[in-house]
Design an enzyme around this catalytic site. Structure first.
Site, PDB file in Angstrom:
ATOM      1  N   GLY A   1      63.348  69.115  38.716  1.00 21.97           N
ATOM      2  CA  GLY A   1      63.829  67.979  37.945  1.00 21.97           C
ATOM      3  C   GLY A   1      62.796  67.008  37.437  1.00 21.97           C
TER       4      GLY A   1
ATOM      5  N   TRP B   1      60.633  67.128  35.015  1.00 20.35           N
ATOM      6  CA  TRP B   1      60.569  66.954  33.552  1.00 20.35           C
ATOM      7  C   TRP B   1      61.771  66.158  33.057  1.00 20.35           C
ATOM      8  CZ3 TRP B   1      58.119  71.540  30.421  1.00 20.35           C
ATOM      9  CH2 TRP B   1      56.831  71.791  30.925  1.00 20.35           C
TER      10      TRP B   1
ATOM     11  N   ASP C   1      59.760  75.353  31.393  1.00 22.74           N
ATOM     12  CA  ASP C   1      58.899  75.485  32.570  1.00 22.74           C
ATOM     13  C   ASP C   1      59.358  76.709  33.360  1.00 22.74           C
ATOM     14  OD1 ASP C   1      56.734  74.603  34.081  1.00 22.74           O
ATOM     15  OD2 ASP C   1      57.952  73.384  35.405  1.00 22.74           O
TER      16      ASP C   1
ATOM     17  N   LYS D   1      55.642  77.122  29.325  1.00 22.61           N
ATOM     18  CA  LYS D   1      54.665  77.531  30.330  1.00 22.61           C
ATOM     19  C   LYS D   1      54.356  79.009  30.160  1.00 22.61           C
ATOM     20  CE  LYS D   1      55.687  77.624  34.887  1.00 22.61           C
ATOM     21  NZ  LYS D   1      55.827  76.912  36.174  1.00 22.61           N
TER      22      LYS D   1
END
Length: 204
Positions: free
Chosen positions: A37, A39, A110, A150
């Site tokens: 969490g 981000w 991510d 990512k």
């Protein structure tokens, strides 16, 4: 921890944002692979800078954050969370129904596979997730929107860079200082879909 982020990942996004100025209040942002969490927490603060001196107290929410992960997410105020696997059509449909016809300003990914330690296999599974994020971004981003993804340096990395360059007007690779030095983790950022690539053009 002192600033309340769920992990050091929040600082990675903060660095990327400070470098490229991608995130602004009022945007629609999709956070893929959101758990734990950090981000979403960074976004919530960014979209609710309070007038009070305490940066830890977000003000009223200006913007929309839709987060998705295969693992449960601790509730973040104002964040619309979907639990599910992004690779499954039903989960993608649920996400698309929340977005509706609105163009997405920024897609953050991510996402990473559970690593097996077999380099070729891990790289292939990572590439699949990046590919899905790129496809989603191409279908839903506003023409000047951005995708932050990512990736891992290693086999398949150069192909992913080429994929970004094929879809976006600007492609940058960013390795935040908050990433561990030994980590192969890098973030590819694509900004501005090339003409005819955006979902807005396709659906028009």
């Amino acid at each position: 921890q002192r600033e309340g982020y769920g992990g050091h990942a929040g600082y990675k996004l903060k660095e990327i944002d400070e470098q490229l100025h991608l995130l602004r209040p009022g945007q629609l942002v999709v956070d893929l692979g959101a758990t734990p969490g950090a981000w979403s927490q960074y976004l919530r603060r960014k979209f609710g800078r309070s007038a009070s001196c305490d940066a830890g107290v977000p003000g009223p929410m200006h913007g929309t954050i839709i987060a998705l992960d295969v693992l449960e997410l601790e509730p973040v105020d104002g964040v619309d969370f979907i639990r599910g696997d992004f690779r499954e059509a039903s989960v993608l449909e649920a996400l698309e129904s929340r977005i509706g016809d609105r163009p997405v300003d920024v897609v953050l990914s991510d996402m990473a596979p559970n690593l097996s330690g077999i380099a070729a296999s891990d790289a292939a599974r990572m590439a699949e997730l990046v590919e899905l994020a790129v496809e989603f971004a191409c279908a839903h981003l506003a023409p000047d929107g951005a995708l932050v993804c990512k990736v891992f340096h290693g086999s398949g990395y150069s192909q992913l860079v080429e994929r970004f360059k094929a879809e976006f007007r600007t492609t940058k690779a960013v390795k935040p200082k908050a990433s561990r030095a030994k980590s192969a983790e890098t973030f590819l950022v694509g900004i501005g879909l090339k003409a005819g690539r955006s979902g807005a053009d396709i659906h028009a």
